[in-house]
Design a protein around this motif. Structure first.
Motif, PDB file in Angstrom:
ATOM      1  N   TYR A 102       0.818  -1.200   0.000  1.00 28.37           N
ATOM      2  CA  TYR A 102       0.000   0.000   0.000  1.00 28.37           C
ATOM      3  C   TYR A 102       0.860   1.261   0.000  1.00 28.37           C
ATOM      4  O   TYR A 102       1.879   1.341   0.691  1.00 28.37           O
ATOM      5  CB  TYR A 102      -0.893   0.076   1.240  1.00 28.37           C
ATOM      6  N   ALA A 155       3.455  11.536   2.961  1.00 28.46           N
ATOM      7  CA  ALA A 155       3.108  10.291   2.276  1.00 28.46           C
ATOM      8  C   ALA A 155       4.342   9.415   2.185  1.00 28.46           C
ATOM      9  O   ALA A 155       5.482   9.914   2.186  1.00 28.46           O
ATOM     10  CB  ALA A 155       2.540  10.573   0.890  1.00 28.46           C
ATOM     11  N   ALA A 213      -4.682   7.578   5.141  1.00 26.40           N
ATOM     12  CA  ALA A 213      -5.247   7.179   3.860  1.00 26.40           C
ATOM     13  C   ALA A 213      -4.374   6.126   3.209  1.00 26.40           C
ATOM     14  O   ALA A 213      -3.149   6.128   3.392  1.00 26.40           O
ATOM     15  CB  ALA A 213      -5.379   8.390   2.939  1.00 26.40           C
ATOM     16  N   SER A 225      -3.685   3.763  -0.490  1.00 30.10           N
ATOM     17  CA  SER A 225      -3.927   3.432  -1.889  1.00 30.10           C
ATOM     18  C   SER A 225      -3.387   2.034  -2.117  1.00 30.10           C
ATOM     19  O   SER A 225      -2.298   1.703  -1.647  1.00 30.10           O
ATOM     20  CB  SER A 225      -3.206   4.417  -2.804  1.00 30.10           C
ATOM     21  N   TYR A 273      -6.288   8.156  -3.215  1.00 34.62           N
ATOM     22  CA  TYR A 273      -6.354   7.295  -2.034  1.00 34.62           C
ATOM     23  C   TYR A 273      -7.794   6.813  -1.873  1.00 34.62           C
ATOM     24  O   TYR A 273      -8.700   7.611  -1.673  1.00 34.62           O
ATOM     25  CB  TYR A 273      -5.881   8.051  -0.799  1.00 34.62           C
ATOM     26  N   TRP A 323      -9.860   5.500   3.744  1.00 39.59           N
ATOM     27  CA  TRP A 323      -9.612   6.538   4.742  1.00 39.59           C
ATOM     28  C   TRP A 323     -10.000   6.058   6.130  1.00 39.59           C
ATOM     29  O   TRP A 323     -10.961   5.291   6.293  1.00 39.59           O
ATOM     30  CB  TRP A 323     -10.426   7.792   4.402  1.00 39.59           C
TER      31      TRP A 323
END
Length: 126
Positions: A32, A50, A97, A99, A113, A116
């Protein structure tokens, strides 16, 4: 498919430190792309930091560079945000978050993303 649960928020004085954590479900957490966003009252949700799937690439908003550190422990399915030198303007709800894509560089756009958390409040008093 993926559940994110944040913890570690709270009230701290200016100049203090907090670490917020985000525990993720899913067997492929190590793939992820993860991020922390924040939203203050009346303001848009902004990217704070991030980290890509391996932890080898990170991104920080200019406002937090040198003060915040994002990291991940893939064995624990957890991503962290260590916040030092906190300022009153850091007060916000902090959201984790995820992805499911695995770019070499972490995404900087909220719309990329898909998952959440519920958010955790961070309040910095002056």
């Amino acid at each position: 498919q993926v559940q994110l649960v944040e913890s570690g928020g709270g009230l701290v004085q200016a100049g203090g430190s907090l670490r917020v954590s985000c525990a993720a479900s899913g067997r492929t957490f190590s793939r992820y792309n993860m991020a922390w966003f924040r939203q203050a009252p009346g303001k848009e949700r902004d990217l704070v930091a991030a980290i890509n799937w391996s932890g080898g690439s990170t991104y920080y908003a200019d406002s937090v560079k040198g003060r915040f550190t994002i990291s991940r422990d893939n064995a624990k399915n957890t991503v962290y945000l260590q916040m030092n030198g906190l300022k009153p303007e850091d007060t916000a709800v902090y959201y984790c978050a995820a992805s499911l894509n695995s770019p070499d560089r972490p995404y900087r756009t909220a719309s990329l993303y898909g998952y959440w958390g519920q958010g955790t409040q961070v309040t910095v008093s002056s």
